[in-house]
Design a protein around this motif. Structure first.
Motif, PDB file in Angstrom:
ATOM      1  N   VAL A 545       9.808  -7.769  22.207  1.00 34.16           N
ATOM      2  CA  VAL A 545       9.556  -9.128  22.215  1.00 34.16           C
ATOM      3  C   VAL A 545       8.279 -10.147  21.838  1.00 34.16           C
ATOM      4  O   VAL A 545       8.189 -10.170  21.093  1.00 34.16           O
ATOM      5  CB  VAL A 545      10.590  -9.901  23.366  1.00 34.16           C
ATOM      6  N   HIS A 777      16.962 -10.945  18.870  1.00 36.96           N
ATOM      7  CA  HIS A 777      15.394 -11.499  19.065  1.00 36.96           C
ATOM      8  C   HIS A 777      14.911 -11.917  18.130  1.00 36.96           C
ATOM      9  O   HIS A 777      13.911 -13.165  17.735  1.00 36.96           O
ATOM     10  CB  HIS A 777      14.450 -10.872  20.128  1.00 36.96           C
ATOM     11  N   TYR A 781      13.516 -15.525  18.110  1.00 34.61           N
ATOM     12  CA  TYR A 781      11.660 -16.438  18.540  1.00 34.61           C
ATOM     13  C   TYR A 781      11.141 -17.169  17.304  1.00 34.61           C
ATOM     14  O   TYR A 781       9.933 -18.182  17.245  1.00 34.61           O
ATOM     15  CB  TYR A 781      11.061 -15.174  18.587  1.00 34.61           C
ATOM     16  N   SER A 795      14.460 -15.671  23.662  1.00 33.13           N
ATOM     17  CA  SER A 795      15.011 -14.052  23.152  1.00 33.13           C
ATOM     18  C   SER A 795      15.909 -13.612  24.321  1.00 33.13           C
ATOM     19  O   SER A 795      17.117 -12.824  24.058  1.00 33.13           O
ATOM     20  CB  SER A 795      14.260 -13.512  22.090  1.00 33.13           C
TER      21      SER A 795
END
Length: 830
Positions: A545, A777, A781, A795
């Motif tokens: 992430v 995610h 984001y 996320s």
């Protein structure tokens, strides 16, 4: 010293001992025994030995005998304070090494060789005194009726501190056969891998061993070198004797049911395999050199009597104090306390007891002494056996679970084998004698043991199952546990038990109760146990992430996740369960990855322009388009799902299933070799760096798979070397290669880590949510623009929240099913 050493050297280069990592010839074993005997010294004394099934303990045991000492084997980790205080051993050998004991050890009779615990004693240091003649006679008799050959290889399935386990060692070393030394349980796949790798021909079991064999799919295992299996340590139900005798006939091995006692240096009778199906309740005929008589008993039929055994293996007598070790033989016959009769020419069966001794779990328990011990401890109680455990009723305001724990400590039985109830007064017959049938009735309908009930509820909660349908014989794997649920289970189980056994996914619930409890305070102060795969999974998804959100760049997390997926595939999918059960677990695992992925793609297609219709099939890497900025985002899920589908179809084939069971590491290594061929583009596909994110990245999955099946240091070393060679130059980025290599090396070599409890809980939550975090995610984001840290945190939080929602939905679905099945349970479920 000379006779035993000469005996060992007589077999020269024949294999004597096999372990995970070592092979010793008889000559090499004799050399080790010689060196060890010199360390023990020539002054005859009592040696207290913490007996483990390893080379060091075996060497010390043989060295003590060779040097003329008397050996007192004790279980690993046993409380030996009472024994040391009573018998004053001159030498103590335990896990910390060898040290001096009492400066004034007791006087020892010249014939005395071995002291064995009267199994199941209630704290009394009463021991059985065995002579060199006893040991030799029993070993010769066993080797004779089992026809043990110098080509046999016996696995040590029982502890050396138990007379049955020690008799396996004596009888095989007598004829120059080999021992496969291991402390592993037959419930562990690693045991069977070791057994098959070393071409094991035999193993021994108590009745519970055969329950485990049923559960791990023993009937389907291919063990081409197995010649015979032995059973003793208590009565096995006749139907199970028939079952395994029939299985042996089909598979080409024999079942020997045996009868014995520590006081007879292990064995008194054996049932020839040809009688196992026709006389499954019999104890058989006397061993060579031994004999039975039936001594009449008042109140019993004329054709019955107490079984009295005579033979050269009958003990010298008991010892209850140090002075008894100087005595010679005080008995010449063994009154067994069993009521027997002839059931066929030269065959005997046991139909009752003359005393209140029972034998279970390989322990001989004096119920009268147990009751006395409890009464002295302020707990008047009646104890009786239920066939597979103890029933105990205590008088007074006692907590039944406290009763169970105290009885278990006093008897040596696992807590799960004791059922208890508390009543105002002990049940008595009109004559004033104890009403033992009433004791069984009082506990028969009682609630399940608290520990069992708590663990069953825990398993039911995590796996969304009906607690009523979960047996204490079931394991996490049996109940459908997989890589998606084991994170939650491992964290919650560690909190419930205070420890986390390394092999917990394949341990039955009741076996989890028997494992050592919470570690000492000094150990717990270091934190809690966290599986390395869980820690790596949490770290990898965070790195994925962060890198995608451009908080910082540290690529390689997805490839670590792929290796972890292969590791979990080996642990939770390729289990000893039957082929249909394997297929069901694989199907469930695929569904719980693919269905959420497809559902999220469908949602993203509606609200964003990120994906294409090919993503709904998780087939973008096959169908394209390949020029989209977002189409390849789900490459990790695609590779994982299609890899699992392919392997599921392959292992549905009986021949592939059998091959994997026979050689699990070799099969994993073969797939790793295929993966490496793809990694180096042996087929000449010329995909270059595109191969990082396609099915050609399968070799990372295969690395994890091979690591999960590696059972020896050599196998782990091979996987490590392949990993290092394969990663080198793969990404063209030293940091990325170092990160992936480090992560997967930790997975191979370090099963668990210690960390603060809060870190373990956080890692568990993040790891459990890794799939949903990975899926979502990409859409989360970007919502935070340049506030990248917020985007990363959001996320992860949303991934955890979605996981919690799905868990709650599954729990509600389970509750609805149970309510529909039994409306009366609705209030409890709410």
């Amino acid at each position: 010293m000379r006779p035993l050493l000469d005996h060992l050297r007589r077999f020269a280069d024949r294999t004597a001992v096999l372990t995970d990592t070592t092979t010793l010839s008889y000559r090499e074993l004799a050399d080790r025994v010689t060196w060890c005997a010199r360390d023990l010294g020539t002054r005859r004394t009592l040696v207290l030995l913490e007996a483990r099934n390893d080379i060091e303990a075996l060497t010390h045991y043989l060295a003590a005998l060779a040097a003329g000492h008397v050996v007192l084997p004790v279980p690993e980790g046993a409380d030996t304070d009472a024994l040391i205080a009573t018998y004053r051993p001159g030498i103590i050998v335990d896990r910390h090494g060898m040290r001096g004991g009492d400066d004034a050890p007791p006087v020892l009779h010249d014939d005395l060789a071995l002291l064995m615990s009267t199994s199941g004693s209630t704290g009394s240091p009463k021991l059985v005194r065995l002579s060199h003649t006893n040991l030799a006679a029993n070993a010769r008799a066993i080797a004779g009726y089992l026809d043990i050959r110098d080509t046999d290889r016996a696995a040590t399935t029982l502890p050396m501190s138990y007379c049955y386990g020690l008799s396996v060692i004596h009888s095989h070393l007598l004829v120059g056969a080999a021992l496969i030394l291991t402390d592993r349980s037959v419930a562990e796949p690693a045991f069977w891998e070791l057994f098959d790798h070393h071409r094991g021909t035999t193993f021994a079991g108590v009745p519970y061993t055969f329950e485990l064999l049923d559960r791990v799919g023993f009937a389907e295992m291919r063990l081409p070198h197995l010649r015979y299996v032995t059973q003793a340590g208590g009565r096995m139900p006749p139907e199970r004797v028939r079952q395994f005798a029939a299985l042996g006939e089909r598979r080409g091995w024999a079942l020997f049911v045996m009868y014995g006692a520590t006081e007879a240096t292990a064995r008194m009778a054996y049932l020839p395999p040809e009688f196992a199906r026709t006389h499954p309740g019999a104890i058989g005929r006397p061993i060579p050199g031994g004999s039975f008589t039936l001594e009449p008993l008042k109140g019993w039929p004329d054709d019955t009597g107490e079984l009295v055994y005579r033979g050269p293996n009958v003990m010298m007598g008991y010892a209850e104090r140090a002075g008894d070790l100087a005595l010679g033989a005080t008995v010449d016959a063994l009154r067994t306390g069993d009521v027997g009769r002839r059931c066929a020419p030269d065959l005997y069966e046991v139909i009752g007891r003359t005393s209140r001794f029972v034998k279970m779990f390989g322990l001989r328990i004096d119920l009268q002494r147990l009751e006395t011990s409890l009464a002295d401890d302020g707990m008047p109680a009646l104890c009786t056996d239920t066939g597979d455990g103890l029933a105990v009723v205590a008088a007074g305001a006692h907590d039944p679970d406290d009763v169970r724990r105290r009885v278990a400590r006093a008897s040596g039985l696992p807590v799960a084998a004791v059922r208890a109830a508390a009543v105002p007064a002990l049940p008595l017959l009109p004559s004033g004698k104890p009403d033992y049938p009433r004791v069984r009735t009082l506990v028969a309908d009682g609630p399940p043991a608290q520990e069992s009930a708590e663990l069953i509820d825990l398993f039911a909660d995590v796996l969304h199952l009906d607690p009523a349908h979960i047996s204490t014989d079931a394991t996490f794997v049996d109940l459908g546990g997989n890589s998606l649920s084991y994170v939650t289970m491992s964290v919650r189980l560690e909190r419930a038990l205070g420890h986390l056994p390394a092999d917990w996914p394949r341990l039955p619930i009741r076996e989890l109760e028997r494992r050592p409890g919470p570690r000492p305070r000094w150990w717990r102060s270091w934190g809690t146990t966290l599986e390395t795969s869980v820690a790596l999974r949490a770290l990898a998804i965070v790195l994925v992430v962060c890198s995608h959100a451009e908080l910082f760049e540290m690529w390689g997390g997805a490839h670590i996740l792929l290796g972890i997926a292969g590791y979990n595939f080996a642990r939770f999918c390729l289990t000893p369960l039957s082929r249909p059960e394997r297929f069901r677990h694989l199907r469930t695992t695929i569904a719980w990855i693919a269905l959420p992925a497809v559902a999220w793609v469908a949602f993203a297609l509606v609200v964003t322009d990120d994906y294409h219709l090919s993503n709904l099939l998780l087939a973008n890497k096959f169908l394209g388009p390949h020029d989209s900025m977002t189409a390849g985002r789900l490459w990790f899920v695609e590779v994982l799902v299609w890899t699992l589908i392919g392997l599921t179809l392959l292992f549905w084939l009986p021949v592939a299933d059998r091959l994997e069971r026979r050689a699990p590491f070799a099969v994993a290594a073969a797939f790793l070799a295929v993966g490496m061929a793809l990694r180096y583009d042996v087929p000449g596909l010329g995909l270059g760096h595109d191969a990082w994110f396609t099915m050609l990245a399968f070799w990372f999955f295969a690395i994890g798979w091979a690591a999960g099946k590696a059972t020896t240091a050599l196998q782990r070393a091979i996987v490590t070397v392949v990993l290092i060679v394969g990663v080198h130059g793969y990404f063209g980025n030293s940091l990325r290669e170092a990160l992936v290599t480090t992560g997967l090396v930790l997975l191979i070599w370090l099963p668990t880590v210690r960390c603060p409890a809060v870190v373990a809980l956080a890692a568990g939550a993040i790891a459990e949510a890794s799939l949903y975090t990975y899926l979502t995610h990409f859409q989360v984001y970007p919502l935070f623009g340049s506030h990248r840290l917020y985007g990363v945190v959001a996320s992860v939080v949303i991934g955890i929240a979605l996981t919690a929602v799905v868990t709650q939905v599954r729990a509600r679905m389970r509750d609805r099913r149970l309510t529909a099945r039994d409306p009366a349970r609705a209030p409890a479920l709410r």
